[in-house]
Design a protein around this motif. Structure first.
Motif, PDB file in Angstrom:
ATOM      1  N   GLN A 110       0.868  -1.172   0.000  1.00 47.48           N
ATOM      2  CA  GLN A 110       0.000   0.000   0.000  1.00 47.48           C
ATOM      3  C   GLN A 110       0.910   1.229   0.000  1.00 47.48           C
ATOM      4  O   GLN A 110       1.780   1.356   0.858  1.00 47.48           O
ATOM      5  N   ILE A 111       0.725   2.129  -0.969  1.00 48.00           N
ATOM      6  CA  ILE A 111       1.571   3.317  -1.037  1.00 48.00           C
ATOM      7  C   ILE A 111       0.710   4.551  -1.260  1.00 48.00           C
ATOM      8  O   ILE A 111      -0.480   4.463  -1.589  1.00 48.00           O
ATOM      9  N   GLU A 112       1.340   5.706  -1.069  1.00 48.65           N
ATOM     10  CA  GLU A 112       0.695   6.990  -1.344  1.00 48.65           C
ATOM     11  C   GLU A 112       1.626   7.799  -2.227  1.00 48.65           C
ATOM     12  O   GLU A 112       2.824   7.910  -1.943  1.00 48.65           O
ATOM     13  N   VAL A 113       1.097   8.338  -3.312  1.00 48.87           N
ATOM     14  CA  VAL A 113       1.903   9.133  -4.230  1.00 48.87           C
ATOM     15  C   VAL A 113       1.373  10.561  -4.241  1.00 48.87           C
ATOM     16  O   VAL A 113       0.164  10.796  -4.168  1.00 48.87           O
ATOM     17  N   SER A 114       2.299  11.514  -4.317  1.00 54.25           N
ATOM     18  CA  SER A 114       1.938  12.927  -4.323  1.00 54.25           C
ATOM     19  C   SER A 114       2.773  13.628  -5.380  1.00 54.25           C
ATOM     20  O   SER A 114       3.998  13.755  -5.234  1.00 54.25           O
ATOM     21  N   ALA A 115       2.133  14.060  -6.440  1.00 53.93           N
ATOM     22  CA  ALA A 115       2.846  14.763  -7.510  1.00 53.93           C
ATOM     23  C   ALA A 115       3.234  16.157  -7.042  1.00 53.93           C
ATOM     24  O   ALA A 115       2.691  16.692  -6.067  1.00 53.93           O
ATOM     25  N   GLY A 116       4.189  16.758  -7.738  1.00 48.69           N
ATOM     26  CA  GLY A 116       4.697  18.061  -7.334  1.00 48.69           C
ATOM     27  C   GLY A 116       3.716  19.188  -7.578  1.00 48.69           C
ATOM     28  O   GLY A 116       2.882  19.141  -8.496  1.00 48.69           O
ATOM     29  N   LYS A 117       3.813  20.229  -6.761  1.00 49.28           N
ATOM     30  CA  LYS A 117       2.978  21.428  -6.899  1.00 49.28           C
ATOM     31  C   LYS A 117       3.604  22.342  -7.948  1.00 49.28           C
ATOM     32  O   LYS A 117       4.824  22.455  -8.066  1.00 49.28           O
ATOM     33  N   ARG A 129       6.923  11.466  -3.084  1.00 52.59           N
ATOM     34  CA  ARG A 129       6.598  12.839  -3.458  1.00 52.59           C
ATOM     35  C   ARG A 129       7.523  13.296  -4.587  1.00 52.59           C
ATOM     36  O   ARG A 129       8.747  13.166  -4.482  1.00 52.59           O
ATOM     37  N   ALA A 130       6.941  13.818  -5.631  1.00 51.13           N
ATOM     38  CA  ALA A 130       7.737  14.406  -6.714  1.00 51.13           C
ATOM     39  C   ALA A 130       8.083  15.843  -6.340  1.00 51.13           C
ATOM     40  O   ALA A 130       7.440  16.465  -5.483  1.00 51.13           O
ATOM     41  N   ARG A 131       9.078  16.398  -6.990  1.00 50.49           N
ATOM     42  CA  ARG A 131       9.530  17.756  -6.683  1.00 50.49           C
ATOM     43  C   ARG A 131       8.549  18.801  -7.212  1.00 50.49           C
ATOM     44  O   ARG A 131       7.883  18.598  -8.230  1.00 50.49           O
ATOM     45  N   ASN A 132       8.485  19.910  -6.490  1.00 50.79           N
ATOM     46  CA  ASN A 132       7.641  21.021  -6.918  1.00 50.79           C
ATOM     47  C   ASN A 132       8.310  21.783  -8.051  1.00 50.79           C
ATOM     48  O   ASN A 132       9.544  21.761  -8.213  1.00 50.79           O
ATOM     49  N   GLY A 133       7.500  22.497  -8.843  1.00 49.56           N
ATOM     50  CA  GLY A 133       8.049  23.369  -9.871  1.00 49.56           C
ATOM     51  C   GLY A 133       8.600  24.645  -9.263  1.00 49.56           C
ATOM     52  O   GLY A 133       8.166  25.082  -8.185  1.00 49.56           O
ATOM     53  N   GLU A 134       9.552  25.249  -9.916  1.00 47.42           N
ATOM     54  CA  GLU A 134      10.130  26.502  -9.423  1.00 47.42           C
ATOM     55  C   GLU A 134       9.167  27.658  -9.676  1.00 47.42           C
ATOM     56  O   GLU A 134       8.367  27.633 -10.626  1.00 47.42           O
ATOM     57  N   HIS A 135       9.269  28.667  -8.823  1.00 46.82           N
ATOM     58  CA  HIS A 135       8.451  29.871  -9.011  1.00 46.82           C
ATOM     59  C   HIS A 135       9.005  30.683 -10.179  1.00 46.82           C
ATOM     60  O   HIS A 135      10.200  30.630 -10.510  1.00 46.82           O
ATOM     61  N   ASP A 168      11.545  38.187 -17.238  1.00 42.51           N
ATOM     62  CA  ASP A 168      10.959  37.191 -18.160  1.00 42.51           C
ATOM     63  C   ASP A 168      11.484  35.777 -17.902  1.00 42.51           C
ATOM     64  O   ASP A 168      11.605  34.974 -18.835  1.00 42.51           O
ATOM     65  N   GLN A 169      11.784  35.456 -16.682  1.00 44.67           N
ATOM     66  CA  GLN A 169      12.316  34.120 -16.360  1.00 44.67           C
ATOM     67  C   GLN A 169      11.194  33.207 -15.869  1.00 44.67           C
ATOM     68  O   GLN A 169      10.526  33.514 -14.881  1.00 44.67           O
ATOM     69  N   PHE A 170      11.016  32.106 -16.578  1.00 45.40           N
ATOM     70  CA  PHE A 170      10.012  31.111 -16.206  1.00 45.40           C
ATOM     71  C   PHE A 170      10.651  30.088 -15.272  1.00 45.40           C
ATOM     72  O   PHE A 170      11.828  29.733 -15.433  1.00 45.40           O
ATOM     73  N   GLY A 171       9.877  29.597 -14.318  1.00 40.03           N
ATOM     74  CA  GLY A 171      10.395  28.586 -13.395  1.00 40.03           C
ATOM     75  C   GLY A 171      10.582  27.233 -14.081  1.00 40.03           C
ATOM     76  O   GLY A 171       9.835  26.872 -14.997  1.00 40.03           O
ATOM     77  N   ALA A 172      11.569  26.483 -13.618  1.00 41.21           N
ATOM     78  CA  ALA A 172      11.825  25.149 -14.179  1.00 41.21           C
ATOM     79  C   ALA A 172      10.777  24.155 -13.683  1.00 41.21           C
ATOM     80  O   ALA A 172      10.255  24.272 -12.562  1.00 41.21           O
ATOM     81  N   ALA A 173      10.477  23.173 -14.511  1.00 42.67           N
ATOM     82  CA  ALA A 173       9.535  22.123 -14.114  1.00 42.67           C
ATOM     83  C   ALA A 173      10.164  21.242 -13.042  1.00 42.67           C
ATOM     84  O   ALA A 173      11.385  21.023 -13.028  1.00 42.67           O
ATOM     85  N   GLY A 174       9.346  20.732 -12.146  1.00 45.12           N
ATOM     86  CA  GLY A 174       9.840  19.831 -11.113  1.00 45.12           C
ATOM     87  C   GLY A 174      10.298  18.512 -11.718  1.00 45.12           C
ATOM     88  O   GLY A 174       9.737  18.044 -12.712  1.00 45.12           O
ATOM     89  N   GLU A 175      11.291  17.898 -11.121  1.00 51.91           N
ATOM     90  CA  GLU A 175      11.819  16.625 -11.630  1.00 51.91           C
ATOM     91  C   GLU A 175      10.783  15.520 -11.446  1.00 51.91           C
ATOM     92  O   GLU A 175      10.187  15.373 -10.379  1.00 51.91           O
ATOM     93  N   ASP A 176      10.589  14.750 -12.507  1.00 53.24           N
ATOM     94  CA  ASP A 176       9.643  13.640 -12.439  1.00 53.24           C
ATOM     95  C   ASP A 176      10.224  12.501 -11.598  1.00 53.24           C
ATOM     96  O   ASP A 176      11.439  12.356 -11.457  1.00 53.24           O
ATOM     97  N   MET A 177       9.330  11.662 -11.052  1.00 50.85           N
ATOM     98  CA  MET A 177       9.745  10.499 -10.268  1.00 50.85           C
ATOM     99  C   MET A 177       9.280   9.235 -10.975  1.00 50.85           C
ATOM    100  O   MET A 177       8.160   9.166 -11.485  1.00 50.85           O
TER     101      MET A 177
END
Length: 354
Positions: free
Chosen positions: A8-15, A66-72, A77-86
Motif C-alpha cells: 500500500q503506497i501513497e503518491v503525491s505529484a509536485g505542486k 513525493r515528486a519535486r515542486n516546480g520553481e516559481h 521574463d524568467q520562467f520557473g523550471a519544471a519539477g523533476e519527475d519520479m
C-alpha cells in the motif's frame, strides 16, 4: 530475499510554481512594463514495469512518494523550471488499484510499460501573461496548482502460462524442479514452499511455456488457514491449472480423493472464475505404488473424483510420464494464444503525459 506481493503506497505529484509579478526596472527605462514569468509545472510520478524485479519489497519500507515542486517564476521574463519527475519501478505483472475507489489504475503486463500515476500541478501565470493594449501594467499573477495525490494498492500477480495447485507435499516443487530451470527447496514436511516459484519449461526448439508453483492449499485456506490463500492470486493470469494429487500419501488415514475435493472447494470459495479455468488432474508419486496395484488405484481415484478433464499419471521424482504431459501442456497453451490482461477502468492513466 523475502517475497512480497502486496503493498500500500501513497503518491503525491509536485505542486506547480507560483507566477511572478514583476516590472522591468532599469536605468533610462522608466516604463519597462511587466516581466514576471510563469511558474514551472510540478513533477509527475510514473510507474514502469521492470523484468529485473520479482517482488514489491521496496514498497514495504517506503510508502510515501513525493515528486519535486516546480520553481516559481522570476522577473526579467524568467520562467520557473519544471519539477523533476519520479519513476517507480515494479515487477512485470503488477496490478495497481486506487485504494479508495478500487478502480484499476494500471495492469503492467509487459516489460518497459510505463504510465502516469499522478499528474504534477500546472504552474501559475506571471503578470507578463496579463499584459494587453488596455492593461499595460497588470498587477496580477496566479499561484501554482497542487499536484495529484492518491493512495494506491499494489498487487503482484506473476505471469505464467500454467499454474500448479494441490495439497502440501503433493510433489509440486519436485515436479517444477524436474521439468524446468527452477530450483525450489524440496523437503518431506508440509509448506516447504513459502512463496511462488516460476520455471521455464522447454519442450523443443523454440517451444516453451512458464509454470508457476504456489504453496500448498489446505482446507480452510480461503478463510486464512495455511499459506496458499495468500498466493492464489498468482494463478489468476494462468491459462491452465495442473492439479497434483499424491496417490500414495505417507499418512495411512489420508484420502487423496478427499484432499483433492478440498482443494477444488477452496478454489471455488476464493474465485469462481479461477475455479472455472481448465484443470488437468495429475496423479503423482505413482512409483511408490506397487506395479500390480497402480491401475486399480488410479481407476478408483478418477471414478470417485468424477473428473471430466484430462488425467495424467506421473512420478516427478522418477521422471515417469513427464514427456507426454509436457507436450500436451504446450499444445494446449499454444492453442489458447496470449492471455488477456484485466481491463483498465481509469482511462486518464493509460498513456504517458509529457
Amino acid at each position: 530475499m523475502k517475497f512480497i506481493d502486496e503493498a500500500q503506497i501513497e503518491v503525491s505529484a509536485g505542486k506547480g510554481g507560483n507566477g511572478c509579478m514583476s516590472f522591468r526596472r532599469e536605468k533610462f527605462i522608466p516604463f519597462g512594463g511587466p516581466d514576471g514569468g510563469d511558474g514551472g509545472r510540478g513533477g509527475h510520478i510514473y510507474v514502469e514495469a521492470d523484468s529485473n524485479l520479482n517482488t514489491l519489497i521496496d514498497f514495504r519500507y517506503q510508502r510515501l512518494y513525493r515528486a519535486r515542486n516546480g520553481e516559481h517564476g522570476r522577473g526579467a521574463d524568467q520562467f520557473g523550471a519544471a519539477g523533476e519527475d519520479m519513476l517507480l519501478r515494479v515487477p512485470v505483472g503488477t496490478l495497481i488499484r486506487d485504494a479508495e475507489s478500487g478502480d484499476v489504475v494500471a495492469d503492467l503486463t509487459e516489460s518497459g510499460q510505463r504510465i502516469v500515476l499522478a499528474q504534477g500541478g500546472q504552474g501559475g501565470l506571471g503578470n507578463l501573461r496579463f499584459k494587453s493594449s488596455t492593461n499595460r501594467a497588470p498587477r496580477q499573477s496566479t499561484p501554482g496548482h497542487l499536484g495529484e495525490q492518491r493512495k494506491l494498492h499494489l498487487e503482484l500477480k506473476v505471469l505464467a502460462d500454467v499454474g500448479m495447485l494441490g495439497m502440501p507435499n503433493a510433489g509440486k516443487s519436485t515436479f517444477i524442479a524436474a521439468v524446468s530451470n527452477a530450483r525450489p527447496k524440496i523437503a518431506d514436511y508440509p509448506f516447504t514452499t513459502l512463496h511462488p516459484q516460476l520455471g521455464v519449461v522447454r519442450v523443443g526448439e523454440g517451444q516453451s511455456f512458464v509454470v508457476a508453483d504456489i504453496p500448498g492449499l489446505i482446507e480452510g485456506a480461503a478463510e486464512g488457514a495455511g499459506l496458499g490463500h495468500q498466493f492464489l492470486r498468482h494463478l489468476q493470469r494462468t491459462r491452465l491449472l495442473l492439479h497434483l494429487v499424491d496417490v500414495a500419501p505417507f499418512d495411512p488415514e489420508a484420502d487423496p480423493v478427499r484432499d483433492a475435493r478440498s482443494v477444488v472447494a477452496e478454489l471455488k470459495k476464493y474465485d469462481s472464475e479461477l475455479a472455472a479455468k481448465p484443470r488437468w488432474l495429475v496423479l503423482n508419486k505413482i512409483d511408490i505404488v506397487p506395479q500390480e496395484e497402480r491401475k486399480a488405484r488410479v481407476a478408483d481415484i478418477v471414478r470417485r473424483l468424477r473428473h471430466k478433464g484430462p488425467v495424467f499419471v506421473i512420478s516427478a521424482l522418477a521422471r515417469e510420464g513427464l514427456e507426454p504431459l509436457l507436450r500436451e501442456i504446450f499444445e494446449a497453451v499454444r492453442k489458447q494464444g496470449p492471455a488477456t490482461p484485466e481491463p483498465m477502468h481509469d482511462p486518464r492513466f493509460t498513456q504517458n503525459d509529457a
